[in-house]
Every structure is written in C-alpha cells, then in structure tokens.
Design an enzyme around this catalytic site. Structure first.
Site, PDB file in Angstrom:
ATOM      1  N   LYS A  84      11.510 -39.890 -19.194  1.00 12.96           N
ATOM      2  CA  LYS A  84      11.762 -39.089 -19.141  1.00 12.96           C
ATOM      3  C   LYS A  84      10.756 -38.598 -19.563  1.00 12.96           C
ATOM      4  CE  LYS A  84      14.934 -34.969 -17.427  1.00 12.96           C
ATOM      5  NZ  LYS A  84      15.837 -34.002 -18.120  1.00 12.96           N
TER       6      LYS A  84
HETATM    7  O1  G3P Z   1      17.210 -30.884 -16.294  1.00 13.49           O
HETATM    8  C1  G3P Z   1      17.077 -29.752 -17.701  1.00 13.49           C
HETATM    9  C2  G3P Z   1      17.760 -29.206 -18.078  1.00 13.49           C
HETATM   10  O2  G3P Z   1      18.845 -30.068 -18.682  1.00 13.49           O
HETATM   11  C3  G3P Z   1      17.509 -27.590 -18.789  1.00 13.49           C
HETATM   12  O3  G3P Z   1      18.404 -27.111 -18.326  1.00 13.49           O
HETATM   13  O4  G3P Z   1      19.837 -24.664 -19.143  1.00 13.49           O
HETATM   14  O5  G3P Z   1      18.604 -25.854 -21.482  1.00 13.49           O
HETATM   15  O6  G3P Z   1      16.705 -25.265 -18.907  1.00 13.49           O
HETATM   16  P1  G3P Z   1      18.560 -26.103 -19.536  1.00 13.49           P
END
Ligand code: G3P
Length: 215
Positions: A84
C-alpha cells in the site's frame, strides 16, 4: 464484486476465512497498531498464510527512497503481499518504480478521480478510494467511486477499484451496484451483510413448527 476484509485482527481473519467469501485482506498502520504488536513482519506473514489472496500492507515510512526500500523488503515476506502506497507525488514515483519491478501496489488514501487515474497510469494494481472518510467530510464517497469505475471502464484500465473505508452494509450494496471490483469491509460489516431479522424469525418459526409436529 469480491470481498476483502479490512482488519489486522487474526481471529477475525480466521473466522471470516471459514465463511469462504473473503478473497483478500487490507491492513493499514492504524489497524495493525490496534493489535498490540510491534512485530509488523510477523503479523503480516501470519495474515498472508491464512488468506491466499492479496494482503495489502502499507509502508511505514515517507519519502521516495525509504518507501521503495521498505516496499521491496515487505514484498519478500510472502508471495501474496501487496504494497500500500499513499497517493501523492512521492507515492506516484514509488508506484511506478515498484510496478516496473513486478511488485503489486495498492494506491491508497485516494480522495479524487485524478489521484486514482494517475495511480492507475503509474501501474498500481489497485486503487483505494476511501468512501467513509469522504462522507465524514461532507462529500459523497459513492459519487467518487462511480466516477472512478466509469473512467477505468471507459479506458479499459487493468487497475482494480477497491471501495475502502466502508462503514455499513449500504456502502457495500451501492459499491456492488456501481461495479466496484472489490469492497474491503470491517468484520462487523461482513456480519451485518449476512444477517437479516426475517431470516432469524423464519428459522425459529420452522424449528418450532417442526417441534410441534414431531411431538
Ligand atoms: O481500507 C481503508 C480503511 O482501513 C480506512 O477505514 O474507517 O479508518 O476510514 P476508516
């Protein structure tokens, strides 16, 4: 649409793997840090051994050379690891170098069509628009997802679109309708996707009817 699990929790990954619907995992430094281990390599290797599909693992450094060096190292941890790389100028350069070396990149933290398009042109295997975080900021994450899918489709780009930062089942079904290649979902959302109260009521009614009949 394929389903990836968005977590670094080994128990959740093992439980989800048994359901036979998860074909990859996405992690990020915040998710790994929640697991209370400082051994990044060990936890990623364990995840890679549970799910045979792509396991997205983010670099933990900034700057072109440090990211390239760390990405090359992470890429040796398992054959199914995907690196990533955060969207940005450095990220583009890193993506282009890694892609030429045959290292798969998930171009992450995408919040615009332009970022996603450039990531694809640099050779990323995946781009990850963060739907929930856009919604949080008062935008419509699904509008961005729709744009990316449409443009990638129009130019027949090989890069797959991962609907990321998914917060609830409605996000999943909209992502599927739009034609995202993948949705990466937290474990609790995966559970919400399969549950329906009418199914539970139906099962319990079938069971009690059968018990009555077989008395
Ligand atoms: O896949 C990306 C994710 O881990 C971010 O999610 O909920 O932290 O915005 P969030």
């Amino acid at each position: 649409m394929r389903i990836f699990l968005d977590t670094a929790n080994i128990e959740e990954i093992k439980r989800a793997a048994r359901l036979g619907v998860v074909s990859g995992v996405t992690t990020n430094p915040s998710l790994v840090s929640k697991e209370g281990t400082a051994d990044y390599e060990a936890i990623i290797k364990e995840i890679c051994s549970i799910i045979p599909g792509p396991i997205s693992t983010e670099v933990l450094v900034e700057g072109v050379e440090p990211m390239i060096e760390q990405a090359r190292q992470i890429a040796t941890w398992a054959p199914n690891v995907v690196i990533k790389i955060p969207a940005g100028t450095d990220g583009l350069e890193v993506t282009s170098v890694l892609a030429k070396e045959g290292i798969k990149v998930n171009f992450t933290l995408c919040f615009s069509l332009n970022q996603s398009l450039l990531g694809a042109l640099a050779g990323a295997s995946y781009v990850s628009p963060f739907i929930g975080r856009l919604d949080d900021a008062g935008h419509n994450g699904m509008d961005l997802l729709e744009d990316i899918v449409e443009v990638f489709d129009h130019y027949q780009l090989d890069t797959e679109v991962i609907a990321a930062s998914i917060r609830h089942p409605q996000h999943c079904l909209t992502a599927a309708r739009i034609g995202a290649h993948i949705a990466t979902v937290p474990y609790n959302v995966l559970m919400q996707m399969i549950r329906h109260p009418l199914t539970d009521i139906g099962i319990s009614r079938f069971m009690s009817d059968w018990k009555q009949a077989s008395k």
